[in-house]
Motif scaffolding. Structure first.
Motif, PDB file in Angstrom:
ATOM      1  N   UNK A  98       0.873  -1.173   0.000  1.00 48.60           N
ATOM      2  CA  UNK A  98       0.000   0.000   0.000  1.00 48.60           C
ATOM      3  C   UNK A  98       0.907   1.218   0.000  1.00 48.60           C
ATOM      4  N   UNK A  99       0.767   2.072  -1.007  1.00 53.82           N
ATOM      5  CA  UNK A  99       1.670   3.214  -1.161  1.00 53.82           C
ATOM      6  C   UNK A  99       1.125   4.465  -0.488  1.00 53.82           C
ATOM      7  N   UNK A 100       2.012   5.458  -0.485  1.00 52.33           N
ATOM      8  CA  UNK A 100       1.672   6.747   0.098  1.00 52.33           C
ATOM      9  C   UNK A 100       0.555   7.453  -0.671  1.00 52.33           C
ATOM     10  N   UNK A 101       0.692   7.467  -1.992  1.00 56.02           N
ATOM     11  CA  UNK A 101      -0.219   8.270  -2.796  1.00 56.02           C
ATOM     12  C   UNK A 101      -1.277   7.397  -3.448  1.00 56.02           C
ATOM     13  N   UNK A 102      -2.494   7.383  -2.848  1.00 53.74           N
ATOM     14  CA  UNK A 102      -3.522   6.462  -3.333  1.00 53.74           C
ATOM     15  C   UNK A 102      -4.008   6.829  -4.725  1.00 53.74           C
ATOM     16  N   UNK A 103      -3.749   8.064  -5.170  1.00 51.37           N
ATOM     17  CA  UNK A 103      -4.223   8.430  -6.498  1.00 51.37           C
ATOM     18  C   UNK A 103      -3.290   7.875  -7.559  1.00 51.37           C
TER      19      UNK A 103
END
Ligand code: ATP
Ligand code: MG
Length: 330
Positions: A98-103
């Motif tokens: 799961x990354x920092x920037x969900x967009x």
């Protein structure tokens, strides 16, 4: 008996070559310089430290997105560097990120139903006529409803998008989730909700997590064990409660003092302080980087407790009543 340790990281290093002039000696940026730890089953292992200390590089080596310069990583007892294609496919199912920037990590042209059913199809995890039910179930797990199915990423808020990313990670029933700053792109008011969601997932499913953050408050809340990194090395590692009730390393203490108030003479130290609060600020010009690591203990230029040996000899990680600390004070 199943081993308690799901993932073992053994002395991994990542050195990036630096561009140097013709005839100049080759130089290396030591992003990660001998990091070891183990992630236990059903536990959350946190990695904390300021920007640039090597957290994401550790994560990318674990995920096999980067090859270590040295050292080994074992998943369920098997060295991940020796995986064949089949083992890699299994590994990519068992370990999710799961990354920092969900967009940025969602395909803007894919509806939620497609985003969430894709991994189920790739890994053949449900018969065709059950995929939709499974997706709806996952959406509910992360606090979204069925009407999200036919919508696109831009139609959601940042927090909702991160929920979709978490749901996507859960589609394949992973054994390990690597969450790299999963909250830092979100409004503060939303961060607690996502943290609660991760907490629920941790409680309800048998999942291990590596939780990367520069925010110690968050880490205190969610993790079982914490490793504090500074310039590519772990300087302290302990059970979360031990670390918070009695931090040993001066750097841990610095991170813990909620508003870092060290008196700073050198501008570069000040700029690193502000970096701590605003991870994306661009003030890092004169800060010591993993290229010109100070001699001795790399933290000594900022350390309020430094004494004789600190600027000449590098402290090793020592066992101190069940925790590890790399500091000449101990
Ligand atoms: N591909 C690369 N090539 C060269 N240097 C790199 C590369 N990736 C990372 N680095 C450098 O390695 C060091 C560690 O970077 P890393 O991204 O792991 O830090 P981090 O702890 O995740 O920081 P942040 O909190 O800002 O995400 C930094 O100095 C960075 O500039
Ligand atoms: Mg990072």
């Amino acid at each position: 008996m199943m081993s308690d340790e799901l993932l073992i990281v053994d002395s991994i290093k990542k050195y990036f070559p630096l561009r140097t002039g013709l005839g100049q000696p080759k130089q290396w940026l030591k992003a990660v310089d001998g990091v070891s730890f183990a992630v236990k089953r059903n536990k959350v292992f946190a990695i904390v430290g300021e920007s640039g200390c090597g957290k994401s590089t550790v994560a990318r080596m674990i995920l096999k997105l980067l090859t270590p310069t040295d050292g080994n990583i074992y998943f369920k007892g098997h060295n991940t560097s020796g995986f064949d294609r089949h083992a890699i496919k299994e590994f990519r199912q068992s370990v999710q990120i799961v990354f920092q920037d969900p967009f940025a990590s969602l395909n803007p042209r894919m509806r939620v139903i497609d985003t969430l059913s894709e991994p189920i199809k790739i890994h053949k995890l449900a018969p065709k006529n059950e995929i939709k039910n499974k997706v709806v179930h996952l959406l509910k797990m992360v606090g979204l409803t069925e009407d999200a199915l036919n919508r696109y990423p831009h139609e959601f808020s940042g927090g909702q998008r991160q929920r979709i990313c978490i749901a996507r990670a859960l589609t394949v029933s992973p054994e390990l989730i690597v969450a790299d700053e999963p909250l830092s792109a979100l409004d503060v008011s939303i961060q607690a909700q996502i943290l609660n969601l991760l907490q629920d997932i941790k409680r309800e499913s048998a999942i291990s997590m590596i939780f990367i953050s520069h925010d110690l408050k968050v880490v205190h809340y969610i993790s079982d064990e914490v490793a504090v990194m500074y310039m590519g090395k772990i300087v302290e590692m302990a059970d979360t409660e031990d670390l918070f009730t009695s931090p040993k390393h001066p750097y841990t203490k610095l991170l813990l003092s909620s508003a870092p108030k060290i008196r700073v003479k050198e501008a570069r130290v000040a700029s690193q302080e502000s970096k701590l609060k605003k991870p994306n600020s661009k003030l890092m010009t004169d800060v010591p980087t993993p290229v010109n690591i100070p001699l001795g203990c790399s933290f000594h230029p900022r350390c309020p407790e430094k004494f004789d040996p600190c600027d000449s000899s590098t402290p090793e990680l020592k066992n101190l009543n069940g925790r590890l600390v790399a500091c000449h004070r101990y």
